[in-house]
Write an enzyme that holds these catalytic residues in place. Structure first.
Site, mmCIF file in Angstrom:
data_model
loop_
_atom_site.group_PDB
_atom_site.id
_atom_site.type_symbol
_atom_site.label_atom_id
_atom_site.label_comp_id
_atom_site.label_asym_id
_atom_site.label_seq_id
_atom_site.Cartn_x
_atom_site.Cartn_y
_atom_site.Cartn_z
ATOM 1 N N ASP A 7 0.844 -1.200 0.000
ATOM 2 C CA ASP A 7 0.000 0.000 0.000
ATOM 3 C C ASP A 7 0.879 1.249 0.000
ATOM 4 O O ASP A 7 2.065 1.184 0.352
ATOM 5 C CB ASP A 7 -0.965 0.010 1.197
ATOM 6 C CG ASP A 7 -0.268 0.120 2.551
ATOM 7 O OD1 ASP A 7 0.804 -0.508 2.732
ATOM 8 O OD2 ASP A 7 -0.791 0.829 3.435
ATOM 9 N N GLU A 35 0.084 -0.851 5.962
ATOM 10 C CA GLU A 35 1.167 -0.250 6.744
ATOM 11 C C GLU A 35 0.975 1.246 6.857
ATOM 12 O O GLU A 35 1.158 1.838 7.919
ATOM 13 C CB GLU A 35 2.525 -0.582 6.112
ATOM 14 C CG GLU A 35 3.705 -0.389 7.055
ATOM 15 C CD GLU A 35 4.149 1.055 7.216
ATOM 16 O OE1 GLU A 35 4.784 1.371 8.225
ATOM 17 O OE2 GLU A 35 3.854 1.891 6.323
HETATM 18 N N1 BES Z 1 8.630 3.177 5.505
HETATM 19 C C1 BES Z 1 8.008 3.971 6.505
HETATM 20 C C2 BES Z 1 8.707 3.876 7.833
HETATM 21 C C3 BES Z 1 10.024 4.590 7.913
HETATM 22 C C4 BES Z 1 10.115 5.924 7.575
HETATM 23 C C5 BES Z 1 11.127 3.916 8.360
HETATM 24 C C6 BES Z 1 11.326 6.576 7.667
HETATM 25 C C7 BES Z 1 12.329 4.564 8.461
HETATM 26 C C8 BES Z 1 12.422 5.893 8.107
HETATM 27 C C9 BES Z 1 6.564 3.532 6.679
HETATM 28 O O1 BES Z 1 5.930 3.258 5.460
HETATM 29 C C10 BES Z 1 5.778 4.647 7.317
HETATM 30 O O2 BES Z 1 5.583 5.649 6.692
HETATM 31 N N2 BES Z 1 5.305 4.425 8.537
HETATM 32 C C11 BES Z 1 4.406 5.308 9.179
HETATM 33 C C12 BES Z 1 3.696 4.502 10.212
HETATM 34 C C13 BES Z 1 2.379 5.040 10.644
HETATM 35 C C14 BES Z 1 1.401 5.211 9.523
HETATM 36 C C15 BES Z 1 1.812 4.154 11.719
HETATM 37 C C16 BES Z 1 5.150 6.469 9.804
HETATM 38 O O3 BES Z 1 6.309 6.321 10.228
HETATM 39 O O4 BES Z 1 4.576 7.549 9.864
HETATM 40 MN MN MN Z 2 7.090 2.079 4.284
HETATM 41 MN MN MN Z 3 5.341 5.189 4.583
#
Ligand code: BES
Ligand code: MN
Ligand code: MN
Length: 459
Positions: free
Chosen positions: A91, A156
């Protein structure tokens, strides 16, 4: 010819085809936050399933959850070898403001060796990299050196609300020795890294209501509180001027950074001036007493993600808004507990909010922070694999972002995770012009292939 040389030759030979296939994947608008894209989300799940089937995985299927399906596939014919659980997500985030994209977000376009599209880095491009590493082994040698289970989710970007229960109720299906994830940026261009920590998250919407409808600010100004103003005061009460969060108890469970870790981070090639300029910020700001990397990787934050109230159109309108709304979130660090933080936040909000408005708090996504014991054999194997794929020894970093399920893998399955991401800090994840460097994509496929080979060599 050596077995791995054959694999690398195959990957080099098919470099252009991989990019064409990736374009197809990236053209599916699988935005999990928007209900009108539900069909596209499912189409992306099916596309993923077909891609892993064609790569040579077996028992491929969509597993239903109360939300979007999980894509599962496996290859388990390497008896005595470790089993990798590869996790990623199909997604993507919404694309607005769409007018700021140089090319349309779902018409993947290559410019200067980078592919631009929503999901290019986060996370379809990185998922595809692992699919192609599997393909290279299967097409070239008819087998993988390790056992592998692919586990690609579709929620996610909206907080993986259904995944915790899924993981806990599918322990046998997901049984493995190590989780591999590529869903983070590398430290810098030319500086590949292994990420050993993620922050957690607690997200809320605050709704304030002052009156039953908007009011003439001349006739009624002075008689009632303005919810926009109250909201500003309430938000201002959350942090002091040095950036410290004022919610009582908020820091109780925060694990302090060790001197050893801080010393390691100071050795990283981090240029604060360049960082500031790239962000376009007049001056950096954060909790005092900590460096920028320490604040982003190792300290919790309170942020306002969005604000809405009153008249925001052109010209002037004399009005007292009836309502004001804010989306706020806190990034958490080990060992803060999102449930405990939520209770502390709600109690403090109710305390600082005057009786002149009605307040409603809605809890949204969240998850725990995660930190690995980074000196394990899988991490060392990943280090060797990255070195072979990128020609450089990786550095170790933590990240400020969150992947909610990682702490669940640890808790529920007891399996360590290795995070090896090939995005870049300027990849524009969640923003206009998201992109993935195709050189890193290509080296990432090679490094993934080496990672499977290195893990196979562990006993
Ligand atoms: N890939 C990211 C997580 C991430 C961002 C890891 C930057 C390392 C560095 C993931 O898709 C993401 O955006 N996660 C969200 C989680 C939330 C929706 C619960 C986030 O970090 O805001
Ligand atoms: Mn991600
Ligand atoms: Mn993300």
């Amino acid at each position: 010819m050596m077995a791995m040389d054959q694999i690398v030759d195959y990957i080099n030979l098919h470099r252009d085809r991989y990019v064409e296939e990736l374009k197809q994947y990236l053209s599916i608008p699988s935005i999990s936050a928007l209900p009108q894209h539900a069909d596209d989300v499912r189409r992306a799940a099916e596309w993923t399933a077909t891609a892993i089937t064609e790569a040579g995985l077996e028992n491929v299927r969509l597993l239903e959850t109360p939300g979007n399906p999980v894509v599962y596939g496996e290859w388990l014919h390497a008896p005595g070898k470790p089993t990798i659980l590869y996790y990623g997500h199909y997604d993507v985030q919404p694309v607005d403001p769409v007018n700021l994209w140089t090319s349309p977000p779902f018409e993947p376009t290559v410019r200067d060796g980078e592919i631009f599209a929503r999901g290019a880095a986060d996370d379809k491009g990185q998922v595809f990299m692992h699919i192609k590493a599997v393909e290279a082994f299967m097409k070239q040698q008819g087998r993988l050196p390790v056992n592998i289970k692919f586990f690609i989710e579709g929620e996610e970007e909206v907080g993986s609300m259904n995944l915790d229960a899924f993981v806990r109720s599918h322990q046998e299906l997901l049984a493995s020795d190590v989780v591999v994830i590529s869903d983070s940026p590398m430290f810098d261009r030319g500086v590949p890294s292994i990420c050993y920590g993620l922050r957690g998250l607690a997200y809320f919407q605050i709704d304030l209501r002052g009156t039953k409808s908007d009011l003439h600010s001349g006739s009624f100004g002075g008689a009632v509180a303005n919810p926009a103003f109250v909201l500003a005061n309430v938000l201002a009460a959350m942090k002091d001027r040095s950036g410290r969060i004022k919610i009582p108890g908020f820091y109780d469970d925060v694990r302090e950074l060790t001197e050893e870790e801080r010393a390691e981070w100071r050795k990283l090639p981090f240029n604060e001036t360049r960082y500031r300029k790239e962000l376009g910020a007049p001056k950096l700001f954060g909790e005092s007493g900590y460096t920028t990397l320490e604040r982003v990787w190792g300290r919790p934050t309170f942020e306002v993600n969005g604000l809405l109230s009153g008249f925001t159109g052109e010209g002037a309108k004399t009005v007292i808004p009836a309502v004001a709304m804010a989306k706020v979130s806190m990034r958490l660090v080990p060992a803060q507990d999102p449930d405990k933080i939520a209770a502390q936040f709600e109690a403090y909000l109710k305390k600082v909010c005057p009786k002149t408005v009605e307040v409603k708090v809605t809890r949204m996504q969240g998850g725990k922070a995660w930190m690995a014991e980074f000196d394990n054999k899988f991490v060392r194997a990943a280090g060797r694999a990255i070195e072979k794929g990128f020609g450089k020894t990786p550095v170790f970093n933590r990240e400020g972002g969150s992947i909610p399920v990682v702490s669940t893998f640890q808790e529920a399955l007891g399996v360590p995770s290795v995070l090896f991401g090939v995005g870049l800090p300027d990849e524009n994840a969640h923003a206009p012009d998201e992109k993935l460097d195709l050189g890193n994509f290509h080296n990432g496929i090679i490094a993934s292939a080496y990672l499977y080979d290195e893990i196979a060599g562990l006993t």
